[in-house]
Design a protein around this motif. Structure first.
Motif, PDB file in Angstrom:
ATOM      1  N   ASN A  29      10.798  -9.711  -1.504  1.00  0.00           N
ATOM      2  CA  ASN A  29       9.087  -8.884  -1.091  1.00  0.00           C
ATOM      3  C   ASN A  29       9.136  -8.337   0.048  1.00  0.00           C
ATOM      4  O   ASN A  29       8.319  -7.410   0.508  1.00  0.00           O
TER       5      ASN A  29
ATOM      6  N   ASP B 157       8.417  -4.596   0.988  1.00  0.00           N
ATOM      7  CA  ASP B 157       7.556  -3.593   1.989  1.00  0.00           C
ATOM      8  C   ASP B 157       7.659  -3.117   2.442  1.00  0.00           C
ATOM      9  O   ASP B 157       6.941  -2.268   3.403  1.00  0.00           O
TER      10      ASP B 157
ATOM     11  N   TYR C 225       7.930  -6.675 -12.775  1.00  0.00           N
ATOM     12  CA  TYR C 225       6.384  -6.094 -12.342  1.00  0.00           C
ATOM     13  C   TYR C 225       5.662  -6.232 -13.860  1.00  0.00           C
ATOM     14  O   TYR C 225       5.675  -5.995 -14.461  1.00  0.00           O
TER      15      TYR C 225
ATOM     16  N   VAL D 281       0.325  -4.103  -5.191  1.00  0.00           N
ATOM     17  CA  VAL D 281       2.068  -4.291  -3.952  1.00  0.00           C
ATOM     18  C   VAL D 281       1.982  -2.799  -4.056  1.00  0.00           C
ATOM     19  O   VAL D 281       1.424  -2.542  -2.415  1.00  0.00           O
TER      20      VAL D 281
ATOM     21  N   ASN E  20      -1.384  -2.772  -0.682  1.00  0.00           N
ATOM     22  CA  ASN E  20      -1.465  -3.181  -0.154  1.00  0.00           C
ATOM     23  C   ASN E  20      -0.199  -3.021   0.661  1.00  0.00           C
ATOM     24  O   ASN E  20      -0.594  -3.173   2.355  1.00  0.00           O
ATOM     25  N   ASN E  21       0.206  -1.201   0.480  1.00  0.00           N
ATOM     26  CA  ASN E  21       0.686  -0.378   1.333  1.00  0.00           C
ATOM     27  C   ASN E  21       1.152   0.937   1.355  1.00  0.00           C
ATOM     28  O   ASN E  21       1.280   1.685   1.791  1.00  0.00           O
TER      29      ASN E  21
END
Length: 288
Positions: free
Chosen positions: A156, A160, A246, A254, A257-258
């Motif tokens: 993770n 990220d 996933y 994800v 969040n990015n």
């Protein structure tokens, strides 16, 4: 006799360690794709048009390219970054549609092959041998590609970090196009658990035994294929191939969040209509 005992002791230790469930995303020393023999085997696997083990089959590659061009997700004059480009099987094709390609891969042998084929075909493509994590592009690309579940191979924190690098490399409203595997694929394929003997093969040029084992980490949606290779000379080496699966909900979160928003989804980059329960999810995410 002492030397034989020492060799046997090392072999025993290697075999004993092979049945231990590795720590999450544990990695061995060295990069197997730069081993002189394995890197040649890997390139051969990439170039086999009927084999899905390294790159996808040639028919699937061509369908993927046609889908992304036909849908105008990639178009003439786009600046495109191909992360994990391998021997250039996608980049060379996209370049022929008038796009400007940069391909990056860790494998020296694959990059050299890609450079050679681009030169033979008169294609102006920049191929770079290196790590994704060392690139420092800032708002340069219209599109970033990462094909065949490459992003699934990272824990993770690294994932990220990579998404932030991709976000920075893209221009305003640029697209990140990629695919991820799902737990459904894992359930259908199962985990490896067998001994194999080869007189020359992927892992070693001479006689060798391969212990294939799979370990599952369901609480992390992660699994690993582990290969312990024992050569006729008594050498023993273990290799790991990690994959984080996933769901659509998980990868959407994800991405959000990015700094990305999902724009298109399919069951494959060939344009197969999305249906829940498929083994793959193909995603077009826009920089926001």
């Amino acid at each position: 006799m002492a030397e034989i005992d020492k060799c046997f002791s090392k072999l025993f230790e290697c075999l004993a360690d092979s049945i231990r469930k590795p720590n999450l995303f544990e990695k061995e020393e060295g990069l197997f794709w730069d081993d002189p023999h394995i890197s040649k085997s890997l390139l051969d696997a990439h170039l086999n048009p009927e084999y899905d083990g390294a790159s996808r089959k040639l028919e699937t590659i061509e369908k993927t390219v046609n889908n992304l061009v036909r849908s105008s997700l990639l178009k003439q004059d786009d600046m495109v970054l191909d992360l994990g480009c391998g021997p250039g099987l996608y980049s060379n094709r996209f370049c022929q549609f008038g796009m400007h390609l940069t391909g990056i891969d860790l494998s020296k042998r694959s990059i050299e092959y890609a450079q050679r084929k681009a030169e033979e075909q008169g294609l102006n493509i920049e191929y770079i041998r290196g790590s994704f994590f060392n690139i420092k592009y800032d708002g340069m690309f219209d599109r970033v590609l990462q094909v065949y579940g490459e992003i699934c191979t990272f824990p993770n924190e690294e994932r990220d970090r990579l998404l932030k690098i991709i976000h920075k490399a893209l221009r305003k409203d640029g697209l990140f196009i990629f695919d991820v595997s799902t737990r459904e694929l894992r359930k259908s394929e199962g985990l490896k658990n067998k001994w194999l003997f080869f007189d020359g093969g992927f892992w070693h040029p001479g006689k060798h035994i391969v212990l294939e084992q799979g370990f599952d980490y369901p609480e992390h949606d992660t699994w690993v294929d582990q290969y312990t290779v024992i050569s006729e000379e008594g050498k023993c080496k273990t290799y790991h191939m990690w994959f984080h699966d996933y769901s659509l909900e998980a990868i959407t979160e994800v991405l959000a969040n990015n700094g990305f928003q999902v724009k298109h989804i399919w069951n494959s980059l060939t344009g197969e209509e999305y249906k829940a329960g498929g083994g793959w999810i193909a995603i077009v995410a826009q920089k926001v």
